[in-house]
Design a protein around this motif. Structure first.
Motif, mmCIF file in Angstrom:
data_model
loop_
_atom_site.group_PDB
_atom_site.id
_atom_site.type_symbol
_atom_site.label_atom_id
_atom_site.label_comp_id
_atom_site.label_asym_id
_atom_site.label_seq_id
_atom_site.Cartn_x
_atom_site.Cartn_y
_atom_site.Cartn_z
ATOM 1 N N THR A 63 -1.060 5.588 1.657
ATOM 2 C CA THR A 63 -1.197 4.375 2.479
ATOM 3 C C THR A 63 -1.819 3.219 1.708
ATOM 4 O O THR A 63 -2.100 2.172 2.293
ATOM 5 C CB THR A 63 -2.060 4.654 3.732
ATOM 6 O OG1 THR A 63 -3.406 4.951 3.319
ATOM 7 C CG2 THR A 63 -1.517 5.824 4.531
ATOM 8 N N TRP A 64 -2.030 3.399 0.423
ATOM 9 C CA TRP A 64 -2.732 2.364 -0.348
ATOM 10 C C TRP A 64 -1.954 1.055 -0.444
ATOM 11 O O TRP A 64 -2.548 0.002 -0.674
ATOM 12 C CB TRP A 64 -3.073 2.884 -1.748
ATOM 13 C CG TRP A 64 -4.244 3.822 -1.756
ATOM 14 C CD1 TRP A 64 -4.987 4.211 -0.674
ATOM 15 C CD2 TRP A 64 -4.812 4.502 -2.877
ATOM 16 N NE1 TRP A 64 -5.972 5.088 -1.044
ATOM 17 C CE2 TRP A 64 -5.899 5.289 -2.395
ATOM 18 C CE3 TRP A 64 -4.515 4.541 -4.244
ATOM 19 C CZ2 TRP A 64 -6.677 6.084 -3.227
ATOM 20 C CZ3 TRP A 64 -5.290 5.336 -5.068
ATOM 21 C CH2 TRP A 64 -6.358 6.096 -4.575
ATOM 22 N N ARG A 117 -0.643 -0.496 2.013
ATOM 23 C CA ARG A 117 -1.078 -1.302 3.164
ATOM 24 C C ARG A 117 -2.583 -1.454 3.223
ATOM 25 O O ARG A 117 -3.104 -2.381 3.829
ATOM 26 C CB ARG A 117 -0.573 -0.658 4.464
ATOM 27 C CG ARG A 117 0.917 -0.825 4.669
ATOM 28 C CD ARG A 117 1.382 -0.349 6.040
ATOM 29 N NE ARG A 117 1.221 1.092 6.217
ATOM 30 C CZ ARG A 117 0.432 1.640 7.127
ATOM 31 N NH1 ARG A 117 -0.306 0.893 7.918
ATOM 32 N NH2 ARG A 117 0.366 2.959 7.245
ATOM 33 N N ASN A 118 -3.300 -0.498 2.629
ATOM 34 C CA ASN A 118 -4.768 -0.529 2.634
ATOM 35 C C ASN A 118 -5.285 -0.406 1.206
ATOM 36 O O ASN A 118 -5.891 0.609 0.843
ATOM 37 C CB ASN A 118 -5.316 0.630 3.485
ATOM 38 C CG ASN A 118 -4.768 0.621 4.894
ATOM 39 O OD1 ASN A 118 -4.931 -0.348 5.623
ATOM 40 N ND2 ASN A 118 -4.091 1.695 5.278
ATOM 41 N N ASP A 137 -7.705 -1.532 -0.404
ATOM 42 C CA ASP A 137 -9.142 -1.353 -0.616
ATOM 43 C C ASP A 137 -9.587 0.091 -0.382
ATOM 44 O O ASP A 137 -10.699 0.468 -0.746
ATOM 45 C CB ASP A 137 -9.943 -2.297 0.286
ATOM 46 C CG ASP A 137 -9.649 -2.079 1.770
ATOM 47 O OD1 ASP A 137 -8.482 -1.760 2.089
ATOM 48 O OD2 ASP A 137 -10.564 -2.220 2.591
ATOM 49 N N ALA A 138 -8.698 0.919 0.206
ATOM 50 C CA ALA A 138 -9.072 2.312 0.500
ATOM 51 C C ALA A 138 -9.360 3.095 -0.775
ATOM 52 O O ALA A 138 -10.165 4.035 -0.759
ATOM 53 C CB ALA A 138 -7.960 2.997 1.296
ATOM 54 N N LYS A 139 -8.732 2.701 -1.872
ATOM 55 C CA LYS A 139 -8.959 3.438 -3.132
ATOM 56 C C LYS A 139 -10.408 3.327 -3.596
ATOM 57 O O LYS A 139 -10.933 4.221 -4.256
ATOM 58 C CB LYS A 139 -7.998 2.958 -4.230
ATOM 59 C CG LYS A 139 -8.143 1.514 -4.635
ATOM 60 C CD LYS A 139 -7.308 1.186 -5.879
ATOM 61 C CE LYS A 139 -5.840 1.165 -5.600
ATOM 62 N NZ LYS A 139 -5.395 -0.070 -4.916
ATOM 63 N N ARG A 163 -12.880 3.226 -1.493
ATOM 64 C CA ARG A 163 -13.720 3.943 -0.533
ATOM 65 C C ARG A 163 -13.620 5.460 -0.685
ATOM 66 O O ARG A 163 -14.268 6.204 0.043
ATOM 67 C CB ARG A 163 -13.344 3.552 0.899
ATOM 68 C CG ARG A 163 -13.578 2.078 1.224
ATOM 69 C CD ARG A 163 -13.641 1.846 2.726
ATOM 70 N NE ARG A 163 -12.423 2.278 3.396
ATOM 71 C CZ ARG A 163 -11.371 1.493 3.607
ATOM 72 N NH1 ARG A 163 -11.385 0.224 3.193
ATOM 73 N NH2 ARG A 163 -10.310 1.952 4.239
ATOM 74 N N ASP A 221 5.482 4.077 3.349
ATOM 75 C CA ASP A 221 4.240 4.644 2.833
ATOM 76 C C ASP A 221 4.583 5.905 2.042
ATOM 77 O O ASP A 221 5.682 6.465 2.167
ATOM 78 C CB ASP A 221 3.304 5.019 3.991
ATOM 79 C CG ASP A 221 2.537 3.820 4.538
ATOM 80 O OD1 ASP A 221 2.692 2.705 3.995
ATOM 81 O OD2 ASP A 221 1.798 3.998 5.528
#
Length: 278
Positions: A162-163, A165-166, A168-170, A172, A268
């Motif tokens: 899902t990175w 679309r998100n 910044d998740a990497k 976190r 995704d």
């Protein structure tokens, strides 16, 4: 933004013109999908206020997630268990495939994740789903022994798929997160194995592009459970009918399953493996 048409409440050809004011188009692969292209600075299109959403005819769901559910090949009349149902995205998709016929059981080890599922099932017109919320150490599936046609595992994973679309998740993702997820995945696969009847199947799904969570996890499971075998990926993709061959070429195929990625399939990142019990 991708939407899935709920066939219990409507048909894509009827819903599509009603969402034309949002620029909705058919998705490239999913026979149930609609896509609304949004620019980087675009406002939220307010899908939740649309009549088709309120009446349960559409759900927000990435095309890759739609395809992952389709690849489970759930059929009317089957006994299906969704072991990691969470908020119910894939539960709803599978319920529509079952056309209200058969037995669908949805559960999750984290009861907090199940909170939205009841309202979503009601809005979607699903009447054959038994939601089982865990209570302490009690095994909520103790009555199921080698009788399920399909066990769906939307496995807990790192979410690397899902990175796009998100992004910044990497940042976190905590140290050791992968190891925790690998343990969770092995445990849920072990829980699924005794629930499946002879000739039945497990659909193992992750929203990850990491081989450790995908092919390696499947190979380790087969080594522990030789009564299961990997379904050839082209057979899994066959549910897409006339698009099956093109999709199988676009996705990354391995003996273990199919991997969708943003670059190759425009979705995704999702991995799907179907494991059949002898």
């Amino acid at each position: 933004l991708d939407l899935r048409v709920n066939t219990l409440r409507g048909k894509r050809e009827k819903v599509l013109p009603r969402l034309s004011h949002l620029g909705a188009k058919e998705t490239p692969w999913s026979p149930l999908g609609l896509r609304i292209e949004l620019g980087a600075d675009a406002r939220n299109p307010g899908i939740h206020a649309e009549e088709d959403f309120i009446k349960g005819a559409i759900e927000v769901q990435d095309e890759g997630s739609q395809l992952a559910a389709l690849f489970s090949a759930a059929k009317p009349g089957e006994q299906v268990i969704d072991l990691c149902a969470g908020g119910g995205g894939k539960t709803l998709a599978v319920a529509a495939m079952m056309q209200g016929k058969g037995r669908l059981i949805a559960t999750d080890s984290d009861k907090r994740q199940l909170a939205p599922i009841h309202e979503r099932l009601s809005r979607a017109g699903v009447h054959n789903c038994d939601v089982r919320t865990p209570r302490g150490e009690e095994e909520v599936l103790s009555d199921i022994k080698a009788s399920a046609d399909l066990v769906l595992i939307d496995a807990p994973c790192t979410g690397t798929g899902t990175w796009r679309r998100n992004p910044d998740a990497k940042w976190r993702m905590r140290p050791g997160a992968l190891e925790v997820r690998l343990k969770d995945q092995a445990e849920v696969l072990e829980r699924a194995a005794p629930l499946v009847k002879g000739g039945g199947r497990i659909a193992y799904i992750t929203c990850s592009v990491l081989s450790e969570e995908n092919g390696e996890q499947v190979r380790a499971f087969i080594a522990r459970h030789p009564e299961f075998s990997m379904q050839p990926p082209e057979q899994t993709a066959a549910v897409l009918w006339d698009k099956a061959e093109a999709f199988a070429e676009a996705a990354l195929q391995s003996a273990e399953g199919l991997l969708m990625t943003p670059r190759r399939t425009g979705t995704d990142g999702f991995f799907v493996s179907v494991l059949k019990k002898a």
